[in-house]
Design an enzyme around this catalytic site. Structure first.
Site, PDB file in Angstrom:
ATOM      1  N   ASP A 143     -91.252  54.371 -11.244  1.00 23.45           N
ATOM      2  CA  ASP A 143     -90.102  54.932 -10.538  1.00 23.45           C
ATOM      3  C   ASP A 143     -90.453  56.260  -9.877  1.00 23.45           C
ATOM      4  O   ASP A 143     -90.624  57.274 -10.547  1.00 23.45           O
ATOM      5  CB  ASP A 143     -88.933  55.131 -11.523  1.00 23.45           C
ATOM      6  CG  ASP A 143     -87.683  55.638 -10.815  1.00 23.45           C
ATOM      7  OD1 ASP A 143     -87.589  55.498  -9.587  1.00 23.45           O
ATOM      8  OD2 ASP A 143     -86.791  56.166 -11.514  1.00 23.45           O
TER       9      ASP A 143
ATOM     10  N   LYS B  84     -88.432  61.997  -6.795  1.00 25.15           N
ATOM     11  CA  LYS B  84     -88.304  62.888  -7.944  1.00 25.15           C
ATOM     12  C   LYS B  84     -89.025  64.205  -7.685  1.00 25.15           C
ATOM     13  O   LYS B  84     -90.145  64.206  -7.176  1.00 25.15           O
ATOM     14  CB  LYS B  84     -88.877  62.215  -9.206  1.00 25.15           C
ATOM     15  CG  LYS B  84     -88.085  61.007  -9.672  1.00 25.15           C
ATOM     16  CD  LYS B  84     -88.719  60.363 -10.887  1.00 25.15           C
ATOM     17  CE  LYS B  84     -87.966  59.128 -11.325  1.00 25.15           C
ATOM     18  NZ  LYS B  84     -86.638  59.431 -11.875  1.00 25.15           N
TER      19      LYS B  84
ATOM     20  N   ASP C 142     -90.678  53.360 -17.225  1.00 28.67           N
ATOM     21  CA  ASP C 142     -89.328  52.985 -16.823  1.00 28.67           C
ATOM     22  C   ASP C 142     -89.069  51.486 -16.960  1.00 28.67           C
ATOM     23  O   ASP C 142     -87.982  51.015 -16.645  1.00 28.67           O
ATOM     24  CB  ASP C 142     -89.057  53.437 -15.385  1.00 28.67           C
ATOM     25  CG  ASP C 142     -87.620  53.882 -15.177  1.00 28.67           C
ATOM     26  OD1 ASP C 142     -86.937  54.191 -16.169  1.00 28.67           O
ATOM     27  OD2 ASP C 142     -87.174  53.920 -14.013  1.00 28.67           O
TER      28      ASP C 142
ATOM     29  N   ARG D 152     -79.715  50.766 -12.664  1.00 25.56           N
ATOM     30  CA  ARG D 152     -78.421  50.095 -12.826  1.00 25.56           C
ATOM     31  C   ARG D 152     -78.211  49.001 -11.779  1.00 25.56           C
ATOM     32  O   ARG D 152     -77.472  48.050 -12.017  1.00 25.56           O
ATOM     33  CB  ARG D 152     -77.292  51.118 -12.795  1.00 25.56           C
ATOM     34  CG  ARG D 152     -77.092  51.830 -11.489  1.00 25.56           C
ATOM     35  CD  ARG D 152     -76.350  53.141 -11.642  1.00 25.56           C
ATOM     36  NE  ARG D 152     -77.172  54.128 -12.333  1.00 25.56           N
ATOM     37  CZ  ARG D 152     -76.742  55.364 -12.634  1.00 25.56           C
ATOM     38  NH1 ARG D 152     -75.513  55.732 -12.324  1.00 25.56           N
ATOM     39  NH2 ARG D 152     -77.530  56.201 -13.264  1.00 25.56           N
TER      40      ARG D 152
END
Length: 483
Positions: free
Chosen positions: A255, A262, A273, A336
């Site tokens: 990720d 990030k 992740d 999600r």
């Protein structure tokens, strides 16, 4: 580590020995010389639990005193942690073969110590040029276990080992396609585990808008893996049809945050992740290993989240597998999105008794409870979450329940779509993530486990060395045993 059961008399055993001492017993029962006994007594005046090593050249004695009067889960966790102290002493002494027995020690206490020693002995070695210390052989007093019991525990620990190994592997060695191939290979070693691997074309035909969107920035294609194990046997060749327990695991192989990349060092350790997917796969294989009488399905959406090519962007509106539209607010809230498609797929295709997901989902969970447990939520699944809490306390992979009040629904409403993929305030980030996912579970009992704080440790923590922990495998395996 090779485990062997043997009848051991601690006073006569010739070799290095670990001796667990719980309840008060006659001094004559302890395998101690006069000076060793005096040393133990002096320590007992100050503390009830300690580890002391005695030099019996060329052998060693590791004396483990524990407080057996505390609640059972605390006693067992204390023994797991004392096993780490013993392992450090063994490494210093270069003792690789050792026997284990005790006095005033219950079988479950002995099992906890062995478990702690086993979990602590694991390290991620495959890229190291120098050999690291590991225990070669542990001989256990046969009064505590049958061979069948020990073998079952070994198989479970092996699945924890492989969960950690998968999570520790960098994405250069384990991308979505490679992980899917690995899972298929493991599944083929079982007669009663079915593995279905769906490639990008199949995922497109299913219109999994979340998984496809997250994958758009990556050169590696996504996979959607379904593992099904049915241990409910009606006869020798026919399985009972019963609604399964569905386990959904987040499989973000790496990720970067996508276009919301990030900052600073937040990208470090993002190979972890996919810990949710590794956990759920390991639980299914552990259940199959030990022939648990359960019907369980793991649904594992796999991709990495990159900022390249035609990467999905904030303000994009996605149509998910179940038709829900989602406004993308932040591309770093990608887990999600892929979980939502998998949950909706489970609802439509499996009529589950309960859906349980595991995901390294939010930094907010770590800020709320640190690295000491799992942030948990439930919708229509109060009984299931209570069972998870009970077994979580027993195996010491504990849960903290967060509320799912209806007021939180307001925080994920969108002006342009059915939902936002992030809350509209920085508060309650863990809960809004759970609320988002609960939407896709509909009326099916649903439990969300945010394992962000416990799946991977930057520094060693108790019997977990630095790196992946396998946290959640023992928890969910114990939950399946209660079914």
């Amino acid at each position: 580590m090779i485990y062997t059961l043997q009848d051991i008399n601690p006073k006569e055993y010739e070799g290095s020995l670990i001796f667990l001492y719980g309840d008060e017993c006659a001094e004559r029962n302890l395998p101690l010389g006069r000076r060793e006994l005096e040393s133990v007594k002096r320590k007992e005046e100050k503390e009830k639990s300690f580890v002391v090593g005695f030099d019996r050249l060329p052998e060693r004695l590791y004396f483990v005193r524990f407080d057996s009067e505390r609640p059972a889960p605390e006693v067992q966790e204390g023994l797991r942690r004392q096993a780490v102290e013993v392992l450090k002493m063994m490494e210093k002494d270069d003792v690789k073969d050792v026997a284990l027995c005790g006095e005033g020690t219950l079988p479950e206490e002995m099992a906890a110590f062995v478990e702690g020693l086993t979990l602590a002995d694991y390290s991620f070695d495959r890229f190291c040029s120098k050999d690291r210390f590991h225990v070669d052989q542990l001989i256990i007093n046969s009064v505590y276990f049958t061979q069948e019991e020990l073998d079952a525990q070994q198989r479970l620990w092996n699945r924890v080992f492989w969960c950690r190994e998968w999570v520790n592997l960098p994405v250069q060695d384990l991308n979505a396609a490679q992980f899917a191939e690995e899972l298929q290979s493991v599944a083929e070693s079982f007669e009663n585990v079915k593995c279905t691997v769906m490639d990008k074309r199949k995922i497109e035909s299913l219109r999994m808008g979340g998984l496809l969107a997250v994958n758009r920035g990556s050169v590696d294609e996504p996979r959607f893996v379904v593992l099904e194990y049915n241990g409910l046997k009606q006869s020798s060749n026919q399985a009972i049809k019963q609604s399964p327990i569905c386990l959904v695991g987040k499989g973000i192989m790496y990720d970067t945050g996508g276009l919301n990349i990030k900052p600073e060092d937040y990208m470090q350790e993002m190979k972890s992740d996919m810990a949710g997917a590794a956990t759920m796969a390991s639980v299914v294989f552990a259940a199959a290993d030990n022939a648990l009488p359960v019907h369980v399905v793991a649904l594992l959406p796999l991709t990495d989240n990159r900022p390249g090519f035609n990467a999905y962007a904030a303000d994009d509106i996605l149509t998910m597998y179940d038709g829900t539209t989602v406004e993308v607010v932040n591309t770093d809230a990608e887990g999600r999105l892929i979980l939502a498609d998998a949950i909706a797929y489970a609802v439509k295709n499996y009529n589950p008794r309960v859906i349980i997901d595991a995901a390294t989902l939010t930094g907010a969970a770590v800020r709320a409870i640190s690295t000491f447990g799992i942030a948990a939520m439930q919708q229509n699944a109060g009984r299931e979450l209570e069972m998870l809490k009970i077994v979580g306390n027993e195996v010491y992979e504990r849960l903290v329940e967060f509320p799912m009040w209806k007021e939180y629904d307001e925080l994920i409403k969108s002006d342009f779509a059915d939902l936002r993929n992030c809350g509209n305030t920085p508060q309650a980030g863990t809960i809004t993530a759970g609320k988002f996912l609960a939407h896709f579970a509909k009326e099916v009992p649903y439990v969300h486990l945010d394992i962000a704080g416990v799946a991977y440790f930057t520094k060693a923590q108790h019997y977990f060395r630095a790196g992946a922990s396998g946290y959640g495998v023992r928890l969910l395996y114990a939950y399946l045993q209660m079914q």
